[in-house]
Design a protein around this motif. Sequence first.
Motif, PDB file in Angstrom:
ATOM      1  N   ARG A 104       0.863  -1.192   0.112  1.00 34.97           N
ATOM      2  CA  ARG A 104       0.188  -0.058  -0.093  1.00 34.97           C
ATOM      3  C   ARG A 104       0.962   1.340  -0.088  1.00 34.97           C
ATOM      4  O   ARG A 104       2.208   1.186   0.151  1.00 34.97           O
ATOM      5  N   GLN A 105       0.098   2.436  -0.016  1.00 37.43           N
ATOM      6  CA  GLN A 105       0.991   3.620  -0.218  1.00 37.43           C
ATOM      7  C   GLN A 105       1.261   4.516   0.800  1.00 37.43           C
ATOM      8  O   GLN A 105       1.989   5.375   0.848  1.00 37.43           O
ATOM      9  N   PHE A 106       0.745   3.656   1.959  1.00 46.12           N
ATOM     10  CA  PHE A 106       1.153   4.421   3.535  1.00 46.12           C
ATOM     11  C   PHE A 106       2.312   3.704   3.839  1.00 46.12           C
ATOM     12  O   PHE A 106       2.456   2.656   3.733  1.00 46.12           O
ATOM     13  N   SER A 164      -7.200  16.889   5.437  1.00 50.55           N
ATOM     14  CA  SER A 164      -7.211  15.664   6.005  1.00 50.55           C
ATOM     15  C   SER A 164      -7.347  14.634   4.836  1.00 50.55           C
ATOM     16  O   SER A 164      -8.350  14.099   4.732  1.00 50.55           O
ATOM     17  N   GLY A 165      -6.251  14.446   4.192  1.00 48.34           N
ATOM     18  CA  GLY A 165      -6.132  13.170   3.148  1.00 48.34           C
ATOM     19  C   GLY A 165      -6.238  14.177   1.792  1.00 48.34           C
ATOM     20  O   GLY A 165      -6.882  15.022   1.442  1.00 48.34           O
ATOM     21  N   GLY A 166      -5.757  13.249   0.935  1.00 45.03           N
ATOM     22  CA  GLY A 166      -5.550  13.700  -0.735  1.00 45.03           C
ATOM     23  C   GLY A 166      -7.115  13.538  -1.232  1.00 45.03           C
ATOM     24  O   GLY A 166      -7.203  14.593  -2.053  1.00 45.03           O
ATOM     25  N   SER A 167      -7.905  12.863  -0.668  1.00 40.45           N
ATOM     26  CA  SER A 167      -9.402  12.937  -1.384  1.00 40.45           C
ATOM     27  C   SER A 167      -9.975  14.326  -1.331  1.00 40.45           C
ATOM     28  O   SER A 167     -10.595  14.919  -1.949  1.00 40.45           O
ATOM     29  N   TYR A 209     -10.061   7.265  -7.624  1.00 40.16           N
ATOM     30  CA  TYR A 209     -11.587   7.070  -7.677  1.00 40.16           C
ATOM     31  C   TYR A 209     -12.247   8.372  -6.722  1.00 40.16           C
ATOM     32  O   TYR A 209     -13.184   8.998  -6.831  1.00 40.16           O
ATOM     33  N   SER A 210     -11.174   9.197  -6.032  1.00 41.77           N
ATOM     34  CA  SER A 210     -11.439  10.366  -5.114  1.00 41.77           C
ATOM     35  C   SER A 210     -12.271  11.414  -6.159  1.00 41.77           C
ATOM     36  O   SER A 210     -13.030  12.255  -5.898  1.00 41.77           O
ATOM     37  N   MET A 211     -11.670  11.208  -7.510  1.00 40.67           N
ATOM     38  CA  MET A 211     -12.076  12.492  -8.318  1.00 40.67           C
ATOM     39  C   MET A 211     -13.719  12.251  -8.629  1.00 40.67           C
ATOM     40  O   MET A 211     -14.388  13.210  -8.712  1.00 40.67           O
ATOM     41  N   THR A 264      -0.010   7.893 -10.892  1.00 36.65           N
ATOM     42  CA  THR A 264      -1.028   7.298 -10.734  1.00 36.65           C
ATOM     43  C   THR A 264      -1.213   6.224  -9.761  1.00 36.65           C
ATOM     44  O   THR A 264      -0.199   5.586  -9.178  1.00 36.65           O
ATOM     45  N   THR A 265      -2.358   5.998  -9.242  1.00 36.83           N
ATOM     46  CA  THR A 265      -2.405   4.833  -8.227  1.00 36.83           C
ATOM     47  C   THR A 265      -1.765   3.502  -8.435  1.00 36.83           C
ATOM     48  O   THR A 265      -1.365   2.880  -7.726  1.00 36.83           O
ATOM     49  N   SER A 266      -2.716   3.342  -9.755  1.00 33.51           N
ATOM     50  CA  SER A 266      -2.540   1.766 -10.174  1.00 33.51           C
ATOM     51  C   SER A 266      -0.837   1.419 -10.470  1.00 33.51           C
ATOM     52  O   SER A 266      -0.489   0.424  -9.856  1.00 33.51           O
ATOM     53  N   VAL A 289      -3.305  19.267 -10.579  1.00 34.08           N
ATOM     54  CA  VAL A 289      -2.192  17.912 -10.491  1.00 34.08           C
ATOM     55  C   VAL A 289      -2.570  17.266  -9.196  1.00 34.08           C
ATOM     56  O   VAL A 289      -2.123  17.622  -8.149  1.00 34.08           O
ATOM     57  N   ASP A 290      -2.876  15.778  -9.479  1.00 33.21           N
ATOM     58  CA  ASP A 290      -3.014  15.008  -8.283  1.00 33.21           C
ATOM     59  C   ASP A 290      -1.702  14.454  -8.110  1.00 33.21           C
ATOM     60  O   ASP A 290      -1.471  13.331  -8.674  1.00 33.21           O
ATOM     61  N   GLY A 291      -0.838  15.043  -7.144  1.00 29.96           N
ATOM     62  CA  GLY A 291       0.387  14.404  -6.861  1.00 29.96           C
ATOM     63  C   GLY A 291       0.470  13.522  -5.596  1.00 29.96           C
ATOM     64  O   GLY A 291       1.229  13.726  -4.962  1.00 29.96           O
ATOM     65  N   TRP A 318      -0.462  16.742  -2.488  1.00 31.93           N
ATOM     66  CA  TRP A 318       0.727  16.301  -2.011  1.00 31.93           C
ATOM     67  C   TRP A 318       0.349  15.555  -0.835  1.00 31.93           C
ATOM     68  O   TRP A 318       0.155  16.383   0.094  1.00 31.93           O
ATOM     69  N   ASP A 319       0.385  14.408  -0.743  1.00 41.43           N
ATOM     70  CA  ASP A 319       0.007  13.598   0.375  1.00 41.43           C
ATOM     71  C   ASP A 319       1.616  13.311   1.185  1.00 41.43           C
ATOM     72  O   ASP A 319       2.372  12.408   0.483  1.00 41.43           O
ATOM     73  N   ALA A 320       1.584  13.822   2.323  1.00 47.94           N
ATOM     74  CA  ALA A 320       3.012  13.618   2.852  1.00 47.94           C
ATOM     75  C   ALA A 320       2.966  12.281   3.683  1.00 47.94           C
ATOM     76  O   ALA A 320       3.883  11.612   3.951  1.00 47.94           O
ATOM     77  N   HIS A 321       1.519  11.823   3.848  1.00 47.29           N
ATOM     78  CA  HIS A 321       1.642  10.334   4.368  1.00 47.29           C
ATOM     79  C   HIS A 321       1.831   9.338   3.426  1.00 47.29           C
ATOM     80  O   HIS A 321       1.582   7.920   4.074  1.00 47.29           O
ATOM     81  N   LYS A 322       2.116   9.703   2.247  1.00 51.79           N
ATOM     82  CA  LYS A 322       2.577   8.566   1.463  1.00 51.79           C
ATOM     83  C   LYS A 322       4.284   8.626   1.531  1.00 51.79           C
ATOM     84  O   LYS A 322       4.932   7.892   2.228  1.00 51.79           O
ATOM     85  N   CYS A 330      -1.651  13.471   6.279  1.00 52.03           N
ATOM     86  CA  CYS A 330      -1.082  14.731   6.206  1.00 52.03           C
ATOM     87  C   CYS A 330      -0.749  15.052   4.798  1.00 52.03           C
ATOM     88  O   CYS A 330      -0.126  14.688   4.128  1.00 52.03           O
ATOM     89  N   THR A 331      -1.947  16.026   4.453  1.00 52.13           N
ATOM     90  CA  THR A 331      -1.954  16.413   3.153  1.00 52.13           C
ATOM     91  C   THR A 331      -1.548  17.839   2.745  1.00 52.13           C
ATOM     92  O   THR A 331      -2.244  18.754   3.766  1.00 52.13           O
ATOM     93  N   LEU A 332      -1.128  18.100   1.929  1.00 53.89           N
ATOM     94  CA  LEU A 332      -0.798  19.631   1.422  1.00 53.89           C
ATOM     95  C   LEU A 332      -1.453  19.818   0.240  1.00 53.89           C
ATOM     96  O   LEU A 332      -1.398  19.228  -0.726  1.00 53.89           O
TER      97      LEU A 332
HETATM   98  C1  LIG Z   1      -3.109   9.462  -6.944  1.00 50.56           C
HETATM   99  C2  LIG Z   1      -3.802   9.403  -5.697  1.00 50.56           C
HETATM  100  N1  LIG Z   1      -4.844  10.551  -5.574  1.00 50.56           N
HETATM  101  C3  LIG Z   1      -5.630  10.498  -4.208  1.00 50.56           C
HETATM  102  C4  LIG Z   1      -5.543   9.552  -3.278  1.00 50.56           C
HETATM  103  C5  LIG Z   1      -6.279   9.764  -2.067  1.00 50.56           C
HETATM  104  O1  LIG Z   1      -5.534   9.989  -0.982  1.00 50.56           O
HETATM  105  P1  LIG Z   1      -6.137   9.923   0.331  1.00 50.56           P
HETATM  106  O2  LIG Z   1      -5.856   8.293   0.628  1.00 50.56           O
HETATM  107  O3  LIG Z   1      -4.844  10.620   1.319  1.00 50.56           O
HETATM  108  O4  LIG Z   1      -7.440  10.524   0.723  1.00 50.56           O
HETATM  109  C6  LIG Z   1      -4.632   8.663  -3.326  1.00 50.56           C
HETATM  110  C7  LIG Z   1      -4.517   7.472  -2.575  1.00 50.56           C
HETATM  111  O5  LIG Z   1      -4.038   6.477  -2.625  1.00 50.56           O
HETATM  112  C8  LIG Z   1      -4.039   8.666  -4.680  1.00 50.56           C
HETATM  113  O6  LIG Z   1      -2.944   7.306  -5.018  1.00 50.56           O
END
Ligand SMILES: Cc1ncc(COP(=O)(O)O)c(C=O)c1O
Length: 512
Positions: A104-106, A164-167, A209-211, A264-266, A289-291, A318-322, A330-332
């Motif tokens: 996983r990414q954490f 609170s998170g990238g989403s 999928y958060s988009m 990308t997540t995948s 940009v979803d970084g 920018w997720d610092a928790h990744k 911790c998302t910026l």
């Molecule tokens: C590219 C991307 N965007 C957004 C997210 C969502 O971030 P969060 O899990 O911090 O909500 C993730 C999570 O894996 C991700 O990989």
Amino acid sequence: MQPAPVSRLEHGSRQGRLLRDTFDARLFRQTSGQAIDQLEAHLSDFSLRGVELTEPAVLTEAARSLMTTETDGIAEFDEKKLAAIIDLYIRTGIQVHSPGYMGRQFSGVVPLAGVIDFVSSVVNQPSSFYEAGQLPNVAERIMADELNRFIGWDPGTFAMLTTSGGSLANLTALLAARNRKLPAYWSQGGSALAGGARPAIAVGADVHYSMARAAGVMGIGEDQLVRLPSNDRHQIDVDMVRPTLEAAERRNLKVFCLVASAGTTSVGAFDPLDELAAIAREKDIWLHVDGAHGASLLVSEKLRGKLRGIDQADSLTWDAHKMMFVPAPCTLLFYRRREDSLGAFRQKKASYVFDEEPDIYTELDSGDKNFECTKRPMIMTLWTLWAVYGRALFAEKIEHLCQLASDAHDMLLTEPDFTPVHRPEANILCFRYRPEGVGEQELHRLQVAIRNRIKRGGRFFISKVNVDGVAALRVVMMNHEITAGHFRMLLGEIRRTGQELLAGSDGDDGQE
Ligand SMILES: Cc1ncc(COP(=O)(O)O)c(C=O)c1O
């Protein structure tokens, strides 16, 4: 006259003593010392461990057995109970500090970040308002400047806030984008667009999928998400962007934002930001940009080229928790123009928090810019690591992890029964186990079943993802203790598991 009833918490009463004891500094030292002993043992264990999956009913029973039976008054503190709770907490988690964790990414956090998080929990300084979290707010400003050096925006006019998170960061950025490009929308809703046009967002086929979820929250329907086709490197295919946007215009869709992924997540692919920025500019579309995963590569001189063109984006998650190895969340969220940070939420009527007379203190408040009212002072972990160790801690580790994924990819090329799905751009690697004789039909289910059985085996934790509609095994290198030897062991376990499944031995049915 009846005497007033004596409070059960009266000085000298048993309940009064118990209440005071829960806040006692010596008890705090004793209990935190105990927790630290348990965590030290946990951190010193480098054995191969994934996750020990426990049936929810069994875990519920175990958790219930640790609850006090006292229902009326405050229960006496029980040291053994606390030790058992901590032990259960540690044991039932994905073992993020083990080299068996690759899924996983954490990350397994830098333990010092945990120490600061612990301090945050005790001092309790929610950080949406300067007066409640002075140092967190100052630290946010400092980290904004430090990290913006790698983004390259004008230091005087950009903005950054934590969410609170990238989403949530993605949702916030989309709101800011919509409110800038369709200014009447906040007050008028859907009727703000003339001629029955509908607002739309252009996204890569592989976007997180958060988009779609954010679009749903904003009342933007599924068919208002304009999917941009990918090329064979799993990036947005630049040649297809203009025709796809023009087709959307013909459907009377008003695309106000184009979302590119930086990691990308995948598969961890990076979209070509500079070329997408040129198209977005030409069409007057906001570029987000979803970084969440890959923005951290910016701190590495070696890797930052993957985000070439980031300076032309309008906003960045920018997720610092990744990849900055701090506890979640911790998302910026960065904005190129400061005024856009105020654009996401335009409502100002909350006299209990929004000050009528701004001053040098309220200037640092972020309550009007982020969705949360009460917000964790999440920057403290990142800032402390940055303050104590500096940029190189992150750059070195990220470079090492990306190299590890690349080496693992090369190893796969020497194994005829494994097929990599892509060449890794970062620390994510997807591949399939496909010995001779496995047909297209079987391939998907075999990967899903292997992944499930590996997970239940408890030695390794990997994930799976569908790439071009077929499942692939996915490893995310987050731990610098992982070696080529560990990856070879994983391949051995996958091969053994795959062979068992193909031979039809008992086990998983391939359901996730
Ligand atoms: C590219 C991307 N965007 C957004 C997210 C969502 O971030 P969060 O899990 O911090 O909500 C993730 C999570 O894996 C991700 O990989």
